[in-house]
Design a protein around this motif. Structure first.
Motif, PDB file in Angstrom:
ATOM      1  N   ALA A  83       0.880  -1.317   0.104  1.00  0.00           N
ATOM      2  CA  ALA A  83       0.108   0.042   0.203  1.00  0.00           C
ATOM      3  C   ALA A  83       1.017   1.276   0.026  1.00  0.00           C
ATOM      4  O   ALA A  83       1.119   2.080   1.045  1.00  0.00           O
ATOM      5  CB  ALA A  83      -0.948   0.067   1.257  1.00  0.00           C
ATOM      6  N   ALA A  84       1.369   1.459  -1.116  1.00  0.00           N
ATOM      7  CA  ALA A  84       2.276   2.731  -1.344  1.00  0.00           C
ATOM      8  C   ALA A  84       2.110   3.122  -2.697  1.00  0.00           C
ATOM      9  O   ALA A  84       1.710   2.468  -3.629  1.00  0.00           O
ATOM     10  CB  ALA A  84       3.696   2.083  -1.348  1.00  0.00           C
ATOM     11  N   GLY A  85       2.342   4.627  -2.878  1.00  0.00           N
ATOM     12  CA  GLY A  85       1.940   5.404  -4.043  1.00  0.00           C
ATOM     13  C   GLY A  85       2.523   4.761  -5.148  1.00  0.00           C
ATOM     14  O   GLY A  85       2.360   5.079  -6.284  1.00  0.00           O
ATOM     15  N   GLU A  86       3.772   4.400  -4.952  1.00  0.00           N
ATOM     16  CA  GLU A  86       4.799   4.034  -6.246  1.00  0.00           C
ATOM     17  C   GLU A  86       4.211   2.864  -7.025  1.00  0.00           C
ATOM     18  O   GLU A  86       4.863   2.542  -8.042  1.00  0.00           O
ATOM     19  CB  GLU A  86       6.492   4.039  -5.855  1.00  0.00           C
ATOM     20  CG  GLU A  86       6.621   2.982  -4.635  1.00  0.00           C
ATOM     21  CD  GLU A  86       6.575   3.520  -3.481  1.00  0.00           C
ATOM     22  OE1 GLU A  86       5.820   4.484  -2.950  1.00  0.00           O
ATOM     23  OE2 GLU A  86       7.293   2.696  -2.494  1.00  0.00           O
ATOM     24  N   PHE A  87       3.368   2.232  -6.401  1.00  0.00           N
ATOM     25  CA  PHE A  87       2.762   1.022  -6.993  1.00  0.00           C
ATOM     26  C   PHE A  87       1.614   1.246  -7.736  1.00  0.00           C
ATOM     27  O   PHE A  87       1.066   0.357  -8.461  1.00  0.00           O
ATOM     28  CB  PHE A  87       2.711  -0.071  -6.296  1.00  0.00           C
ATOM     29  CG  PHE A  87       3.823  -0.637  -5.457  1.00  0.00           C
ATOM     30  CD1 PHE A  87       4.899  -1.243  -6.322  1.00  0.00           C
ATOM     31  CD2 PHE A  87       4.242  -0.185  -4.280  1.00  0.00           C
ATOM     32  CE1 PHE A  87       5.797  -1.666  -5.805  1.00  0.00           C
ATOM     33  CE2 PHE A  87       5.508  -0.783  -3.625  1.00  0.00           C
ATOM     34  CZ  PHE A  87       6.351  -1.609  -4.482  1.00  0.00           C
ATOM     35  N   LEU A  88       0.795   2.635  -7.938  1.00  0.00           N
ATOM     36  CA  LEU A  88      -0.371   2.836  -8.599  1.00  0.00           C
ATOM     37  C   LEU A  88      -0.239   2.762  -9.944  1.00  0.00           C
ATOM     38  O   LEU A  88      -1.130   2.446 -10.578  1.00  0.00           O
ATOM     39  CB  LEU A  88      -0.756   4.268  -7.918  1.00  0.00           C
ATOM     40  CG  LEU A  88      -1.188   4.506  -6.616  1.00  0.00           C
ATOM     41  CD1 LEU A  88      -1.501   6.048  -6.481  1.00  0.00           C
ATOM     42  CD2 LEU A  88      -2.374   3.581  -6.505  1.00  0.00           C
ATOM     43  N   THR A  89       0.909   2.797 -10.543  1.00  0.00           N
ATOM     44  CA  THR A  89       1.211   2.669 -11.888  1.00  0.00           C
ATOM     45  C   THR A  89       0.745   1.285 -12.385  1.00  0.00           C
ATOM     46  O   THR A  89       0.268   1.004 -13.440  1.00  0.00           O
ATOM     47  CB  THR A  89       2.401   3.038 -12.779  1.00  0.00           C
ATOM     48  OG1 THR A  89       2.626   3.216 -14.079  1.00  0.00           O
ATOM     49  CG2 THR A  89       3.404   2.123 -12.192  1.00  0.00           C
TER      50      THR A  89
END
Length: 134
Positions: A18-24
């Protein structure tokens, strides 16, 4: 597609920190599945923004060190995404807030609810323009 009638088996499931860098990864998955359902480019872009917004809400509330889980269902020209995370703040996003406004404007339907003691779930469906017209 009503949430109670979603197919048992999702077209794809993705679990990531649950971290923003994985949204892609989630945006790309949504776009690829929407393309297989013959969504037009505008619908695909709306879905990419919607999943980003929904998952950003979940990530901002996620218990540190936990995962974000997304299930993608494709059915009759529509894509339903169920995103969930174990969160510190279990309350669904306020329906008067900016995130909810974005989600309701970019999807055909959206809902948020609590499952289990600390899991917040956001479920959204987007029907492709071809499905809406037919």
């Amino acid at each position: 597609m009503p949430y109670e009638t979603m197919p048992e088996r999702p077209a794809a499931e993705v679990t990531l920190p649950a971290a923003g860098e994985f949204l892609t990864v989630l945006r790309t998955t949504a776009a690829a599945l929407a393309a297989t359902a013959d969504f037009i480019i505008d619908d695909i872009e709306d879905l990419r923004i919607a999943i980003d917004e929904a998952c950003s809400v979940l990530i901002s509330r996620a218990i540190p060190g936990t995962d974000l889980h997304c299930r993608f269902f494709v059915d009759d020209g529509a894509l339903t995404i169920e995103a969930s995370a174990h969160v510190i703040d279990r309350r669904p996003p306020p329906r008067s807030g900016f995130a909810w406004m974005v989600l309701t404007s970019l999807t055909t339907s959206v809902d948020a609810h609590v499952r289990e003691p600390d899991e917040l779930v956001v479920t959204m469906t987007r029907a492709g323009s071809k499905a809406k017209a037919g």
